[in-house]
Design an enzyme around this catalytic site. Structure first.
Site, PDB file in Angstrom:
ATOM      1  N   ASP A   4       0.856  -1.172   0.000  1.00  0.00           N
ATOM      2  CA  ASP A   4       0.000   0.000   0.000  1.00  0.00           C
ATOM      3  C   ASP A   4       0.902   1.235   0.000  1.00  0.00           C
ATOM      4  O   ASP A   4       1.728   1.384   0.890  1.00  0.00           O
ATOM      5  CB  ASP A   4      -0.888  -0.027   1.248  1.00  0.00           C
ATOM      6  CG  ASP A   4      -1.921   1.060   1.243  1.00  0.00           C
ATOM      7  OD1 ASP A   4      -1.557   2.213   1.564  1.00  0.00           O
ATOM      8  OD2 ASP A   4      -3.077   0.788   0.920  1.00  0.00           O
ATOM      9  N   LEU A   5       0.756   2.082  -1.000  1.00  0.00           N
ATOM     10  CA  LEU A   5       1.603   3.274  -1.094  1.00  0.00           C
ATOM     11  C   LEU A   5       1.327   4.230   0.055  1.00  0.00           C
ATOM     12  O   LEU A   5       0.173   4.451   0.424  1.00  0.00           O
ATOM     13  CB  LEU A   5       1.349   4.026  -2.396  1.00  0.00           C
ATOM     14  CG  LEU A   5       1.788   3.374  -3.690  1.00  0.00           C
ATOM     15  CD1 LEU A   5       1.433   4.280  -4.863  1.00  0.00           C
ATOM     16  CD2 LEU A   5       3.256   3.084  -3.680  1.00  0.00           C
ATOM     17  N   ASP A  46      -3.994   2.716  -4.629  1.00  0.00           N
ATOM     18  CA  ASP A  46      -2.592   2.710  -4.208  1.00  0.00           C
ATOM     19  C   ASP A  46      -2.163   1.371  -3.634  1.00  0.00           C
ATOM     20  O   ASP A  46      -1.212   1.287  -2.883  1.00  0.00           O
ATOM     21  CB  ASP A  46      -2.339   3.831  -3.202  1.00  0.00           C
ATOM     22  CG  ASP A  46      -3.126   3.663  -1.911  1.00  0.00           C
ATOM     23  OD1 ASP A  46      -4.013   2.787  -1.851  1.00  0.00           O
ATOM     24  OD2 ASP A  46      -2.854   4.394  -0.955  1.00  0.00           O
TER      25      ASP A  46
END
Length: 98
Positions: A4-5, A46
């Site tokens: 997950d960014l 993301d």
């Protein structure tokens, strides 16, 4: 692996979606450079999932370490935002369920 960014929403809000798109694009490139034998999926705005195959699966521990050690770098076009992710890995052992 699941990733997950970090900072995507803040980057989008502060600098616009073009800057956020740079983060998304660079994340995909970076993941692809580390996991060369695996299937990589972007499953959300993301979030990424990597299904490890072949040599990537066999070398999963060292690749996982390499992934984290080399992650934190500035992304061109994202106004100095550094690419970073929250990430984790789980292994399903078919033999343990017999």
């Amino acid at each position: 692996m699941v990733m997950d960014l970090n900072m995507l929403k803040k980057t989008n809000d502060s600098y616009g979606h073009e800057a956020g798109d740079c983060l998304i694009f660079e994340a995909g490139k970076y993941i692809s450079r580390i996991y060369t034998n695996s299937k990589i999926f972007r499953i959300g705005g993301d979030e990424y999932v990597v299904i490890l195959y072949g040599d990537d699966y066999e070398n999963r521990e060292s690749l996982y370490e390499q992934f984290g050690m080399n992650m934190n770098f500035e992304v061109e076009g994202a106004y100095g935002t550094k690419l970073s992710t929250a990430y984790g890995m789980s292994v399903y052992d078919v033999d343990s369920n017999k």
